[in-house]
Design a protein around this motif. Structure first.
Motif, PDB file in Angstrom:
ATOM      1  N   SER A  46       0.602  -1.278   0.073  1.00 18.87           N
ATOM      2  CA  SER A  46      -0.081  -0.112  -0.113  1.00 18.87           C
ATOM      3  C   SER A  46       1.039   0.842  -0.294  1.00 18.87           C
ATOM      4  O   SER A  46       2.142   1.396   0.839  1.00 18.87           O
ATOM      5  CB  SER A  46      -1.231  -0.006   1.283  1.00 18.87           C
ATOM      6  OG  SER A  46      -0.360  -0.149   2.442  1.00 18.87           O
ATOM      7  N   LEU A  48       1.189   5.036  -0.292  1.00 20.75           N
ATOM      8  CA  LEU A  48       0.597   7.183  -0.084  1.00 20.75           C
ATOM      9  C   LEU A  48       1.269   7.717  -0.256  1.00 20.75           C
ATOM     10  O   LEU A  48       1.712   8.380  -0.113  1.00 20.75           O
ATOM     11  CB  LEU A  48       0.071   7.366   1.587  1.00 20.75           C
ATOM     12  CG  LEU A  48      -0.811   9.054   1.683  1.00 20.75           C
ATOM     13  CD1 LEU A  48      -2.520   8.904   1.036  1.00 20.75           C
ATOM     14  CD2 LEU A  48      -0.979   9.336   3.141  1.00 20.75           C
ATOM     15  N   THR A  68      -2.875   2.489  -3.799  1.00 21.09           N
ATOM     16  CA  THR A  68      -2.553   3.974  -3.614  1.00 21.09           C
ATOM     17  C   THR A  68      -3.584   4.851  -3.110  1.00 21.09           C
ATOM     18  O   THR A  68      -4.766   4.688  -4.449  1.00 21.09           O
ATOM     19  CB  THR A  68      -2.171   3.471  -5.440  1.00 21.09           C
ATOM     20  OG1 THR A  68      -0.691   2.899  -5.610  1.00 21.09           O
ATOM     21  CG2 THR A  68      -1.258   4.551  -5.394  1.00 21.09           C
ATOM     22  N   LYS A 108      -6.642   5.247   8.278  1.00 21.70           N
ATOM     23  CA  LYS A 108      -5.594   3.276   7.122  1.00 21.70           C
ATOM     24  C   LYS A 108      -3.908   4.134   7.449  1.00 21.70           C
ATOM     25  O   LYS A 108      -3.147   5.414   7.917  1.00 21.70           O
ATOM     26  CB  LYS A 108      -5.638   4.554   6.034  1.00 21.70           C
ATOM     27  CG  LYS A 108      -4.910   2.826   5.884  1.00 21.70           C
ATOM     28  CD  LYS A 108      -5.591   2.600   4.450  1.00 21.70           C
ATOM     29  CE  LYS A 108      -4.990   2.131   2.940  1.00 21.70           C
ATOM     30  NZ  LYS A 108      -5.351   1.146   1.320  1.00 21.70           N
ATOM     31  N   TYR A 110       0.011   2.833   6.240  1.00 21.39           N
ATOM     32  CA  TYR A 110       0.256   2.750   4.784  1.00 21.39           C
ATOM     33  C   TYR A 110       2.039   1.879   4.739  1.00 21.39           C
ATOM     34  O   TYR A 110       2.420   2.061   6.036  1.00 21.39           O
ATOM     35  CB  TYR A 110       0.561   3.598   3.962  1.00 21.39           C
ATOM     36  CG  TYR A 110      -0.658   3.986   3.210  1.00 21.39           C
ATOM     37  CD1 TYR A 110      -1.309   3.837   2.344  1.00 21.39           C
ATOM     38  CD2 TYR A 110      -1.886   5.505   3.901  1.00 21.39           C
ATOM     39  CE1 TYR A 110      -2.699   4.579   1.828  1.00 21.39           C
ATOM     40  CE2 TYR A 110      -3.068   5.268   3.768  1.00 21.39           C
ATOM     41  CZ  TYR A 110      -2.883   5.098   2.887  1.00 21.39           C
ATOM     42  OH  TYR A 110      -4.537   5.779   3.145  1.00 21.39           O
ATOM     43  N   ASP A 111       1.955   0.766   4.031  1.00 23.25           N
ATOM     44  CA  ASP A 111       3.756   0.265   4.062  1.00 23.25           C
ATOM     45  C   ASP A 111       4.645   1.742   3.231  1.00 23.25           C
ATOM     46  O   ASP A 111       5.838   0.913   3.527  1.00 23.25           O
ATOM     47  CB  ASP A 111       3.663  -0.859   2.810  1.00 23.25           C
ATOM     48  CG  ASP A 111       2.739  -1.971   3.463  1.00 23.25           C
ATOM     49  OD1 ASP A 111       2.658  -1.987   4.569  1.00 23.25           O
ATOM     50  OD2 ASP A 111       1.814  -2.700   2.783  1.00 23.25           O
TER      51      ASP A 111
END
Length: 257
Positions: A46, A48, A68, A108, A110-111
């Motif tokens: 994932s 952002l 994304t 959320k 993100y990775d």
């Protein structure tokens, strides 16, 4: 005029010409291999995009299979990004936010977070820069990856090049010309962009002006480490050559939470 208002004004004025200034095919050829390598090596799923602009990285990374989302301060750029995503048969959620607010609004995690295209230097003052970087840190999962792309202002100020290479493209009756001139000041650097967009023999002239904080690589390191980032690496191009090995004005920074 506030920094936020200046950013709105600049991107509102240039939104419909921005993709002519930054041709997508050229960018993808230059950047795709870098993203394939580094995102794969860091097990990213994932992403952002914290300054998504007209959606280039949203489209590219989504087409590569990544989950994304985007963030941008300019409604006009978001409108262009939405249009570009739709054209490519894609959809991403885009937050109309200041980067300095993302960790308190976006739930959320993100990775990977990215800030591309010299966007971070829109922030003036160490406090604002730190707040932006810390918000990027806070929306990452533990062990997550951060990627920054900006100008190497130390190199720019060393050489003080007044004019940088212009862009000229022709496709039938469509001609696009962009001429860039830089003004160097103690606490800011100003990019002046003259564009000539000709369609069917009718030219349209525009001058757009945008101001940046000439943040040095050393200051980027200091603020990222203060925010908690570890394992910082500084490159001068998307081939991942270590900073300082050529005359590039690009600066790419990677770091982990």
């Amino acid at each position: 005029m506030s920094d936020r208002h200046r950013i709105h004004e600049f991107y509102s004025g240039i939104a419909d010409r921005y993709d002519l200034l930054m041709p997508w095919d050229n960018r993808r050829k230059k950047e795709e291999g870098f993203f394939k390598k580094i995102l794969s090596e860091n097990n990213v799923r994932s992403v952002l995009d914290c300054h998504c602009g007209t959606g280039f990285h949203l489209v590219m990374l989504s087409s590569m299979g990544y989950d994304t989302d985007g963030v941008d301060l300019s409604p006009d750029m978001i409108a262009m990004a939405t249009k570009n995503l739709r054209k490519h048969g894609m959809s991403c959620y885009i937050y109309n936010l200041d980067i300095k607010e993302i960790s308190s609004v976006i739930e959320k995690r993100y990775d990977c977070v990215i800030s591309m295209g010299n966007s971070l230097p829109h922030e003036f003052g160490d406090e604002n820069l730190y707040c932006a970087i810390r918000n990027m840190y806070d929306v990452l999962k533990p062990g997550g990856l951060c990627i920054l792309h900006l100008e190497n202002f130390d190199a720019l100020y060393r050489d003080r090049e007044r004019f940088i290479p212009s862009l000229y493209t022709r496709d039938g009756e469509c001609v696009d010309v962009f001429i860039f001139a830089i003004d160097y000041h103690k606490d800011s650097v100003v990019f002046n962009i003259l564009s000539i967009i000709e369609r069917k023999g009718k030219p349209e002239f525009n001058v757009d002006v945008v101001e940046y904080n000439p943040v040095s690589p050393g200051k980027v390191r200091e603020l990222m480490e203060k925010a908690g980032f570890k394992g910082l690496r500084f490159y001068e191009n998307f081939n991942m050559d270590i900073m300082g090995t050529s005359d590039s004005y690009d600066l790419i920074v990677t770091a982990k939470k």
